[in-house]
Design an enzyme around this catalytic site. Structure first.
Site, PDB file in Angstrom:
ATOM      1  N   ASP A  12      22.273  -0.098  46.877  1.00 19.47           N
ATOM      2  CA  ASP A  12      21.751  -1.082  47.861  1.00 19.47           C
ATOM      3  C   ASP A  12      20.439  -0.673  48.552  1.00 19.47           C
ATOM      4  OD1 ASP A  12      24.159  -2.208  47.149  1.00 19.47           O
ATOM      5  OD2 ASP A  12      25.007  -2.280  49.163  1.00 19.47           O
ATOM      6  N   HIS A  56      28.221 -16.339  53.889  1.00 18.40           N
ATOM      7  CA  HIS A  56      29.283 -15.408  53.480  1.00 18.40           C
ATOM      8  C   HIS A  56      30.213 -15.094  54.650  1.00 18.40           C
ATOM      9  CE1 HIS A  56      31.028 -11.530  52.051  1.00 18.40           C
ATOM     10  NE2 HIS A  56      31.028 -12.208  50.920  1.00 18.40           N
ATOM     11  N   HIS A  85      22.612 -11.143  55.833  1.00 14.17           N
ATOM     12  CA  HIS A  85      21.768 -10.191  55.094  1.00 14.17           C
ATOM     13  C   HIS A  85      21.964 -10.359  53.599  1.00 14.17           C
ATOM     14  CE1 HIS A  85      25.707  -8.253  55.173  1.00 14.17           C
ATOM     15  NE2 HIS A  85      25.330  -7.640  54.058  1.00 14.17           N
ATOM     16  N   LYS A 110      27.189  -7.225  43.919  1.00 16.93           N
ATOM     17  CA  LYS A 110      28.489  -7.242  44.590  1.00 16.93           C
ATOM     18  C   LYS A 110      28.376  -8.011  45.893  1.00 16.93           C
ATOM     19  CE  LYS A 110      27.457  -2.922  46.873  1.00 16.93           C
ATOM     20  NZ  LYS A 110      27.393  -3.513  48.225  1.00 16.93           N
ATOM     21  N   CYS A 155      28.541   1.294  52.135  1.00 18.37           N
ATOM     22  CA  CYS A 155      28.602   1.094  50.688  1.00 18.37           C
ATOM     23  C   CYS A 155      28.615   2.392  49.894  1.00 18.37           C
ATOM     24  CB  CYS A 155      27.498   0.143  50.255  1.00 18.37           C
ATOM     25  SG  CYS A 155      27.849  -1.525  50.852  1.00 18.37           S
TER      26      CYS A 155
HETATM   27  C1  VGL Z   1      26.303  -2.668  53.429  1.00 19.53           C
HETATM   28  C2  VGL Z   1      27.085  -3.617  55.341  1.00 19.53           C
HETATM   29  C3  VGL Z   1      27.137  -4.844  54.746  1.00 19.53           C
HETATM   30  C4  VGL Z   1      25.836  -1.436  52.724  1.00 19.53           C
HETATM   31  C5  VGL Z   1      26.348  -3.889  52.792  1.00 19.53           C
HETATM   32  O1  VGL Z   1      25.101  -1.545  51.711  1.00 19.53           O
HETATM   33  O2  VGL Z   1      26.196  -0.325  53.188  1.00 19.53           O
HETATM   34  N1  VGL Z   1      26.680  -2.535  54.690  1.00 19.53           N
HETATM   35  N2  VGL Z   1      26.767  -4.979  53.479  1.00 19.53           N
HETATM   36 ZN    ZN Z   2      26.616  -6.913  52.681  1.00 22.30          ZN
END
Ligand code: VGL
Ligand code: ZN
Length: 202
Positions: A12, A56, A85, A110, A155
């Site tokens: 991410d 979402h 986000h 994801k 994540c």
């Molecule tokens: C993430 C919060 C929401 C991450 C993704 O990539 O850690 N954190 N969505």
């Molecule tokens: Zn997220």
């Protein structure tokens, strides 16, 4: 050079998780040059991309009276509510502009299920629904992972624990990760990863 059976999993590294992004992780962009350089040591490189539909269920905007970064209970368990986000097709969902995406053999998305968040690259937050990554690694003979990216305590944390549970030899390069650190979540995450047998490199 690591053998093809040892992949680099880059979690991410997206615009919304970097400074000025919608869910900015402090200093999230600082890790990008080091991640690009680390790719030279790996034959196999896999990227993940948080990829939510608009509206979402993990977005605080969908829950009246609930602020971003507060907790609620979803049918699958506790869930942090986030600012909107990484909405599919938006600028914020793109990889950081300086991340080298050319080396990616595979990009796993994801968080596309509107009803369930997915911190882990392997399973959605119900811990049951698979993203397909485990099967992909198995069919490619990948048995070892080095993980880097954002965010350490969400994540990266959940991906590393799921990988270890799947029997994958898992190392997290904490120097190439940055954390959100919500109410001690970074300390919780590092303790949980250690307990799961994940190797942490500082
Ligand atoms: C993430 C919060 C929401 C991450 C993704 O990539 O850690 N954190 N969505
Ligand atoms: Zn997220």
């Amino acid at each position: 050079m690591h053998p093809a059976s040892h992949a680099l999993l880059v979690i991410d590294v997206q615009t919304d998780f970097c400074p000025a992004g919608a869910l900015a992780v402090a200093h999230g962009d600082q890790i990008v040059p080091g991640i690009n350089a680390l790719m030279d040591d790996f034959n196999s490189v896999i990227l993940t991309q948080d990829w939510h539909p608009a509206g979402h269920s993990s977005f605080a905007s969908q829950h009246n009276g609930h602020d971003p970064y507060s907790m609620i209970t979803m049918p699958y368990g506790p869930q942090v509510l986030w600012p909107d986000h990484c909405v599919q097709g938006t600028q914020g969902a793109l990889f950081h502009s300086t991340l080298n995406t050319n080396r990616a053999d595979m990009i796993i998305r994801k968080g596309y299920n509107p009803a369930i968040d997915s911190y882990s690259a392997f399973f959605e937050n119900d811990h049951i629904t698979s993203t397909g990554l485990a099967g992909y690694l198995t069919t490619r003979g990948i048995t070892k992972l080095t993980m880097v990216g954002l965010a350490t305590d969400f994540c990266v944390h959940f991906s590393a624990i799921d990988a270890a549970k799947l029997g994958i030899d898992t190392t997290v390069r904490l120097d190439l990760c940055r954390a959100i650190d919500l109410d001690g979540s970074l300390a919780t995450a590092t303790a949980a990863m250690t307990a799961a047998g994940v190797k942490l490199v500082h």
